[in-house]
Design a protein around this motif. Structure first.
Motif, short mmCIF file in Angstrom:
data_model
loop_
_atom_site.label_atom_id
_atom_site.label_comp_id
_atom_site.label_asym_id
_atom_site.label_seq_id
_atom_site.Cartn_x
_atom_site.Cartn_y
_atom_site.Cartn_z
N GLY A 171 0.82 -1.21 0.00
CA GLY A 171 0.00 0.00 0.00
C GLY A 171 0.85 1.26 0.00
O GLY A 171 0.55 2.24 -0.70
N LYS A 172 1.93 1.24 0.77
CA LYS A 172 2.82 2.41 0.83
C LYS A 172 3.54 2.60 -0.50
O LYS A 172 3.72 3.71 -0.97
CB LYS A 172 3.83 2.25 1.97
N LYS B 245 2.40 1.81 -3.45
CA LYS B 245 1.41 2.34 -4.39
C LYS B 245 1.20 3.83 -4.15
O LYS B 245 1.15 4.63 -5.10
CB LYS B 245 0.09 1.58 -4.23
N GLU B 246 1.08 4.22 -2.89
CA GLU B 246 0.83 5.62 -2.55
C GLU B 246 2.00 6.51 -2.97
O GLU B 246 1.82 7.55 -3.62
CB GLU B 246 0.60 5.75 -1.04
N ILE B 247 3.21 6.11 -2.61
CA ILE B 247 4.39 6.92 -2.93
C ILE B 247 4.66 6.89 -4.43
O ILE B 247 5.01 7.91 -5.04
CB ILE B 247 5.61 6.43 -2.14
N ALA C 99 2.52 6.67 -6.84
CA ALA C 99 1.57 7.56 -7.52
C ALA C 99 1.99 9.02 -7.37
O ALA C 99 1.85 9.82 -8.31
CB ALA C 99 0.17 7.35 -6.94
N LEU C 100 2.54 9.38 -6.22
CA LEU C 100 2.98 10.75 -5.99
C LEU C 100 4.18 11.11 -6.86
O LEU C 100 4.34 12.27 -7.29
CB LEU C 100 3.32 10.96 -4.51
N GLU D 234 -9.17 12.44 0.52
CA GLU D 234 -8.45 13.31 -0.42
C GLU D 234 -8.06 14.63 0.25
O GLU D 234 -6.96 15.15 0.02
CB GLU D 234 -9.31 13.58 -1.66
N HIS E 238 -5.17 13.91 2.68
CA HIS E 238 -3.89 13.76 1.99
C HIS E 238 -3.35 15.12 1.53
O HIS E 238 -2.14 15.31 1.44
CB HIS E 238 -4.03 12.81 0.80
N ARG F 277 2.54 14.09 5.57
CA ARG F 277 3.22 13.46 4.44
C ARG F 277 3.16 14.35 3.20
O ARG F 277 4.13 14.48 2.46
CB ARG F 277 2.59 12.08 4.16
#
Length: 208
Positions: free
Chosen positions: A17-18, A20-22, A24-25, A186, A189, A194
């Motif tokens: 999950g981490k 995927k999140e990073i 995408a950023l 959203e 975030h 972060r």
């Protein structure tokens, strides 16, 4: 100031999950992100006493083992009246002991520990605190860069909301009335610790 190029970046995590999140950023900046877990890299012991130390430990371990630049993060909750605790031990406070039931993290228990320690100090206790996030980039040759983000707020009780995780249900960011667990993800975030750290990383690494 050293910058990342259009290259592969190891995200020092075994959490999909981490990654995927990073990933995408960082995707808009031409970086391909792979996880330390997918490379079979061991997880180093987080022996630091600060977020910066632990983030650098993880980033350097992945960079040295992979021969690629690596990015790691370390984050947690710091409560003023508790001398900055739980701090780097934020997740540890949620770890169940053998006599407390099944292994794993119990975040309600962790939130209860914070509240119990605050309650011991009386009704007028300072309930301010902040979430901190440190992002560390390390290169195989030993170079590194660190970016620190923060969101200030206050601790509330009882917990409210089901949208967040960790200590989100008891944290109300400054200027808001809802907890992080009640705010649309959203929006969270956008204003989170972060996001603050990533904005600083992007400005230095990919800015003009």
């Amino acid at each position: 100031m050293r910058r990342l190029g259009s290259e592969t970046l190891v995200i020092a995590t075994h959490n999909a999950g981490k990654l995927k999140e990073i990933g995408a950023l960082l995707a808009p900046y031409g970086l391909q992100c792979i996880s330390a877990g997918s490379l079979g890299l061991p997880e180093p012991a987080e022996t630091g006493t600060t977020f910066v130390e632990n983030a650098l430990i993880k980033a350097r371990a992945s960079a040295e083992a992979s021969g690629l630049p690596a990015l790691a993060d370390d984050s947690g909750l710091c409560v003023a009246a508790l001398g900055g605790r739980p701090g780097v031990y934020t997740a540890d406070w949620a770890e169940r002991q053998w006599f407390e039931g099944p292994a794993g993290r119990d975040w309600y228990m962790a939130m209860g520990k914070v509240e119990g320690l605050l309650a011991e100090q009386g009704p007028d206790v300072d309930r301010s605190g902040y979430f901190a996030c440190v992002l560390a980039i390390a290169w195989p040759d030993g170079d590194s860069a660190v970016y620190e983000g923060r969101v200030n707020g206050t601790l509330t009780w009882p917990p409210r909301g089901a949208l967040g995780f960790g200590y989100d249900p008891v944290f109300v960011p400054l200027g808001a009335t809802q907890t992080f667990a009640e705010i649309d993800p959203e929006e969270k975030h956008r204003i989170s610790h972060r996001a603050d750290a990533f904005a600083k990383l992007v400005a230095e690494q990919f800015g003009g």
